[in-house]
Design a protein around this motif. Sequence first.
Motif, PDB file in Angstrom:
ATOM      1  N   LYS A   7      45.127 -24.269 -45.514  1.00 41.88           N
ATOM      2  CA  LYS A   7      45.669 -25.594 -45.250  1.00 41.88           C
ATOM      3  C   LYS A   7      45.875 -26.449 -46.500  1.00 41.88           C
ATOM      4  O   LYS A   7      46.226 -27.617 -46.394  1.00 41.88           O
ATOM      5  CB  LYS A   7      44.767 -26.351 -44.272  1.00 41.88           C
ATOM      6  CG  LYS A   7      44.732 -25.756 -42.870  1.00 41.88           C
ATOM      7  CD  LYS A   7      43.968 -26.652 -41.917  1.00 41.88           C
ATOM      8  CE  LYS A   7      44.010 -26.107 -40.491  1.00 41.88           C
ATOM      9  NZ  LYS A   7      43.317 -27.005 -39.536  1.00 41.88           N
ATOM     10  N   GLN A   8      45.669 -25.870 -47.665  1.00 45.26           N
ATOM     11  CA  GLN A   8      45.771 -26.689 -48.875  1.00 45.26           C
ATOM     12  C   GLN A   8      46.294 -25.869 -50.046  1.00 45.26           C
ATOM     13  O   GLN A   8      45.935 -24.708 -50.219  1.00 45.26           O
ATOM     14  CB  GLN A   8      44.404 -27.271 -49.231  1.00 45.26           C
ATOM     15  CG  GLN A   8      44.419 -28.210 -50.424  1.00 45.26           C
ATOM     16  CD  GLN A   8      43.017 -28.650 -50.829  1.00 45.26           C
ATOM     17  OE1 GLN A   8      42.349 -27.996 -51.623  1.00 45.26           O
ATOM     18  NE2 GLN A   8      42.569 -29.770 -50.261  1.00 45.26           N
ATOM     19  N   TRP A  16      52.460 -32.995 -43.232  1.00 42.18           N
ATOM     20  CA  TRP A  16      51.861 -32.692 -44.536  1.00 42.18           C
ATOM     21  C   TRP A  16      51.409 -33.975 -45.232  1.00 42.18           C
ATOM     22  O   TRP A  16      51.894 -35.061 -44.949  1.00 42.18           O
ATOM     23  CB  TRP A  16      52.829 -31.908 -45.434  1.00 42.18           C
ATOM     24  CG  TRP A  16      54.200 -32.478 -45.640  1.00 42.18           C
ATOM     25  CD1 TRP A  16      55.344 -32.106 -45.005  1.00 42.18           C
ATOM     26  CD2 TRP A  16      54.591 -33.516 -46.576  1.00 42.18           C
ATOM     27  NE1 TRP A  16      56.414 -32.842 -45.465  1.00 42.18           N
ATOM     28  CE2 TRP A  16      55.991 -33.699 -46.424  1.00 42.18           C
ATOM     29  CE3 TRP A  16      53.907 -34.289 -47.505  1.00 42.18           C
ATOM     30  CZ2 TRP A  16      56.707 -34.630 -47.169  1.00 42.18           C
ATOM     31  CZ3 TRP A  16      54.607 -35.227 -48.257  1.00 42.18           C
ATOM     32  CH2 TRP A  16      55.989 -35.387 -48.082  1.00 42.18           C
ATOM     33  N   THR A  54      47.854 -32.304 -54.953  1.00 39.48           N
ATOM     34  CA  THR A  54      47.263 -31.550 -53.843  1.00 39.48           C
ATOM     35  C   THR A  54      48.125 -31.758 -52.612  1.00 39.48           C
ATOM     36  O   THR A  54      48.437 -32.890 -52.244  1.00 39.48           O
ATOM     37  CB  THR A  54      45.824 -32.015 -53.552  1.00 39.48           C
ATOM     38  OG1 THR A  54      45.012 -31.836 -54.711  1.00 39.48           O
ATOM     39  CG2 THR A  54      45.226 -31.193 -52.398  1.00 39.48           C
ATOM     40  N   GLU A  61      48.460 -30.831 -48.539  1.00 35.86           N
ATOM     41  CA  GLU A  61      47.702 -30.356 -47.375  1.00 35.86           C
ATOM     42  C   GLU A  61      48.580 -30.411 -46.130  1.00 35.86           C
ATOM     43  O   GLU A  61      49.494 -31.227 -46.038  1.00 35.86           O
ATOM     44  CB  GLU A  61      46.467 -31.245 -47.146  1.00 35.86           C
ATOM     45  CG  GLU A  61      45.518 -31.314 -48.343  1.00 35.86           C
ATOM     46  CD  GLU A  61      44.458 -32.391 -48.140  1.00 35.86           C
ATOM     47  OE1 GLU A  61      44.687 -33.298 -47.322  1.00 35.86           O
ATOM     48  OE2 GLU A  61      43.438 -32.335 -48.821  1.00 35.86           O
ATOM     49  N   THR A  62      48.262 -29.533 -45.179  1.00 33.80           N
ATOM     50  CA  THR A  62      48.900 -29.629 -43.873  1.00 33.80           C
ATOM     51  C   THR A  62      47.923 -30.308 -42.924  1.00 33.80           C
ATOM     52  O   THR A  62      46.714 -30.101 -42.987  1.00 33.80           O
ATOM     53  CB  THR A  62      49.275 -28.242 -43.335  1.00 33.80           C
ATOM     54  OG1 THR A  62      48.125 -27.377 -43.359  1.00 33.80           O
ATOM     55  CG2 THR A  62      50.376 -27.633 -44.167  1.00 33.80           C
TER      56      THR A  62
END
Length: 232
Positions: free
Chosen positions: A117-118, A179, A228, A230-231
């Motif tokens: 997820k990242q 996101w 960074t 992320e989802t």
Amino acid sequence: QDQHNYMHAMKVCGGIRKTGPWVVSLSGIISPPVSLNTFFLDRQCNLSIFNEKTGLIISGANSKHQPELATFTEVIGHDSIHMPVSSRLDMDERSDRLAIAYNTYFAILEVPKPSEKQIKFHFTTTYKWGDATSGMTLQLVLKPGDTLETGSGKKITPGTDKVELDDKDLGGVLKHNGWILHFPPGMHLSWPVYTYNPYKGKAENDLVHAIATLSIPLKPENQEFPFTLETD
């Protein structure tokens, strides 16, 4: 391409890696600009990030006559340079590393192996010599009609209206379409920016083809820019 994980490095300076839901493309391919043929685009973008759940997030699409969309630029006197003079790509099991050189500085983009997820990526710029007006830009893919939220709590809905958000408005965070992007201070976002269509020989005017630019000027010193993604 249907494999859960794979990596491919080209003989020239370009490569692609899929890790679970993430697909990252890196390009340092060097070719001279071709002004007369509309289908020969300027190889001016170095990074593309795709997620299978959210789609394309950072676009690495090249363009023509649009140096403001290049990942890196430098203006020396009357000369505008938006493609690297040399490059090198190293890919291994832990991270991928793209080094690209310009006249007054060189930059290194490092992308460690992401988690489910990242994904993190990191730009480092090293000043060499000379005077130039330089900058770094990422092309963000925004969905018209879907809310964009910033770290300062500001919410907008991307549409045809011009949007300019400064560092204070952005607050180092953007949330959109599932996101979340964390980025260093000092950046500026512009929307909509219409990209070049080689069939028309000019920029698009349809909102579906618009992108946002997330940009920052470079200083004549060594700098670091961690990101960074992320989802949600």
